[in-house]
Write an enzyme that holds these catalytic residues in place. Structure first.
Site, mmCIF file in Angstrom:
data_model
loop_
_atom_site.group_PDB
_atom_site.id
_atom_site.type_symbol
_atom_site.label_atom_id
_atom_site.label_comp_id
_atom_site.label_asym_id
_atom_site.label_seq_id
_atom_site.Cartn_x
_atom_site.Cartn_y
_atom_site.Cartn_z
ATOM 1 N N GLY A 228 62.083 38.786 91.232
ATOM 2 C CA GLY A 228 61.962 40.183 90.856
ATOM 3 C C GLY A 228 63.020 40.573 89.846
ATOM 4 O O GLY A 228 63.682 39.736 89.226
ATOM 5 N N ILE A 229 63.227 41.885 89.716
ATOM 6 C CA ILE A 229 64.142 42.420 88.721
ATOM 7 C C ILE A 229 65.565 42.464 89.275
ATOM 8 O O ILE A 229 65.787 42.361 90.469
ATOM 9 C CB ILE A 229 63.672 43.834 88.290
ATOM 10 C CG1 ILE A 229 64.324 44.264 86.983
ATOM 11 C CG2 ILE A 229 63.905 44.839 89.406
ATOM 12 C CD1 ILE A 229 63.688 45.502 86.386
ATOM 13 N N GLY A 231 70.025 41.560 88.963
ATOM 14 C CA GLY A 231 70.950 40.484 88.638
ATOM 15 C C GLY A 231 70.687 39.202 89.398
ATOM 16 O O GLY A 231 71.177 38.132 89.012
ATOM 17 N N GLU A 253 55.378 37.744 88.241
ATOM 18 C CA GLU A 253 54.957 38.962 87.557
ATOM 19 C C GLU A 253 55.818 39.170 86.309
ATOM 20 O O GLU A 253 55.323 39.336 85.205
ATOM 21 C CB GLU A 253 55.121 40.150 88.509
ATOM 22 C CG GLU A 253 54.933 41.513 87.881
ATOM 23 C CD GLU A 253 55.297 42.620 88.841
ATOM 24 O OE1 GLU A 253 54.506 42.867 89.775
ATOM 25 O OE2 GLU A 253 56.362 43.248 88.683
ATOM 26 N N GLY A 351 55.086 44.408 91.937
ATOM 27 C CA GLY A 351 54.342 43.326 92.573
ATOM 28 C C GLY A 351 54.963 42.861 93.875
ATOM 29 O O GLY A 351 54.618 41.781 94.377
#
Length: 456
Positions: A228-229, A231, A253, A351
């Site tokens: 995922g998004i 760091g 994604e 997602g």
């Protein structure tokens, strides 16, 4: 066959296209780096003569959309808030969130279920940034595939804003639109660029590195990874680089710089994947200019529409799938909040649900939800991200029934198939030591404990 004649016939100005937008209509902007810039400015310039125009978008990237500044004329409907969206919401109240499950966006768009966005409304436009037309008449969507093609085929009319420096990202599928499906072409100047993250972004924090190190033992040669998004992807890439893992795969994604590092090192080659063997599959990419340059015409990565990348059944088709996503809070029952802090909306589901399910359906797969155990508030005080109950107005992202593993800097705990008091004990052990006694008291108030471990 040459398409230059058709190209010249459809070539126009942003102002001419914007002049065709009536009040009470909808304009679909491309997501993320597909968001138009010249067309947005031209439409905003008409704000005094327009009323009730809905802009439908998601993942707003810089520059700031100028239509947002004119709330009497435009409503900005965003399906996934970014840091920029959150900042803008502090100043403009015409920004509204629309909850979606990302993997079925294309279905409800094409079915005409989105309010005021049906193909039966010919006045609706779709506007999108693309790369230069190729010799076959196709405009590439660059690093953003998502639901672009489906939406452009659903609107009444399509305008493309051609960005000379847009990387050409190979498919996959649905990575480009043909000139025959385009009504208007606007050429951007050489100075117009897509958003790129700074090269000097801060590296992973110590806590993120510890979380990554906690997950690493659960990976094995040949596993397929979704990140995922935040760091954590870069932290995990750094940890993998120091390990002896090999033959890793990518099906995600969002593609980020961490994937570039893992692929370039040779550790991520996709050779053990069951589908899309040898390809790093994604539906959109946000990262540095280095990443975009690397993606240009690169057959190692494959751009697919979101209905492909995010379908849990397709995710599960790759064995040993590892899904890694981040949360903002988790309660004592292991419900996950990754979207809001009380009534303060932060981001969206994206997602997360799709990959949490798909990874657990995968043969040998695991799903990890990660978070630092604490955060600092605006008052400078330390607060636990593991709580008894969520604040009023919080919208949970994943229910406790869907959770597999939860990870903080203090370890990894299995939640799937565990009863609520085991989950509560797990959550307390994952919390910062400063807050564990308070969480024990919370568990007691919530009547989680069994008779054998209940506090008198």
């Amino acid at each position: 066959m040459s398409y230059l004649k058709e190209y010249k016939e459809k070539l126009t100005t942003a102002e001419a296209v914007a002049a065709d937008v009536p009040s009470h209509s909808m304009v679909k902007y491309g997501y993320f780096n597909s968001k138009p810039q010249m067309l947005d400015r031209a439409l905003a310039a008409r704000h005094e003569e327009l009323k009730d125009v809905t802009i439908m978008c998601a993942g707003t990237a810089p520059p700031v959309p100028e239509v947002i500044q004119h709330k009497d004329a435009f409503v900005y409907q965003d399906w996934h808030w970014t840091a920029l969206t959150r900042i803008l919401r502090n100043y403009y109240d015409n920004i509204i969130y629309s909850p979606v499950m990302y993997h079925i966006v294309e279905k409800f768009v094409s079915a005409g279920e989105v309010h005021n966005f049906q193909s039966a409304r010919p006045e609706n436009w779709g506007w999108i940034q693309v790369g230069p037309m190729d010799e076959h008449g196709y405009f590439n969507f660059g690093p953003t595939n998502s639901e672009n093609l489906t939406c452009m085929r659903t609107v009444g009319k399509v305008a493309v804003e051609v960005v000379p420096s847009m990387p050409r990202c190979l498919g996959g599928q649905c990575e480009a639109i043909h000139i025959s499906e385009v009504d208007a072409i606007i050429e951007a100047t050489d100075e117009q660029k897509i958003f790129a993250a700074p090269d000097n972004m801060p590296g992973p924090s110590e806590v993120e590195m510890q979380i990554a190190e906690n997950i690493l033992p659960y990976m094995k040669d040949g596993c397929c990874i979704q990140l995922g998004i935040g760091g954590l992807p870069n932290a995990l890439a750094a940890c993998i680089a120091q390990s002896d893992l090999k033959d890793l795969g990518a099906h995600t994604e969002m593609l980020v710089d961490g994937y570039v590092d893992m692929i370039e090192s040779g550790q991520m080659n996709g050779r053990k994947k069951q589908i899309d063997k040898g390809k790093a599959v994604y539906t959109f990419a946000i990262g540095t200019q280095r990443m975009y340059d690397w993606m240009n015409n690169n057959p190692q990565v494959a751009s697919y529409n979101v209905e492909y990348t995010n379908d849990p059944r397709r995710i599960a088709a790759n064995d040993n799938f590892i899904s890694i996503n981040q949360a903002m809070q988790i309660d004592m029952f292991s419900n996950v909040n990754a979207e809001s802090m009380g009534t303060n909306h932060i981001t969206g589901n994206g997602g997360m649900l799709d990959y949490t399910l798909g990874a657990q359906w995968s043969n040998g797969g695991c799903s990890f939800v990660c978070l630092p155990s604490t955060h600092k508030g605006k008052d400078g005080q330390l607060y636990s991200r593991i709580v008894g109950n969520f604040e009023y107005g919080t919208n949970p992202t994943l229910t406790r029934h869907m959770i597999d593993y939860i990870v903080t800097e203090y370890g990894v705990k299995k939640m799937r198939a565990q009863n609520i008091w085991v989950r509560a004990e797990n959550m307390i052990e994952l919390a910062h030591p400063q807050f564990r006694d308070g969480l024990v008291e919370e568990a007691n108030k919530l009547n989680i404990w069994t008779r054998t471990n209940k506090i008198d």
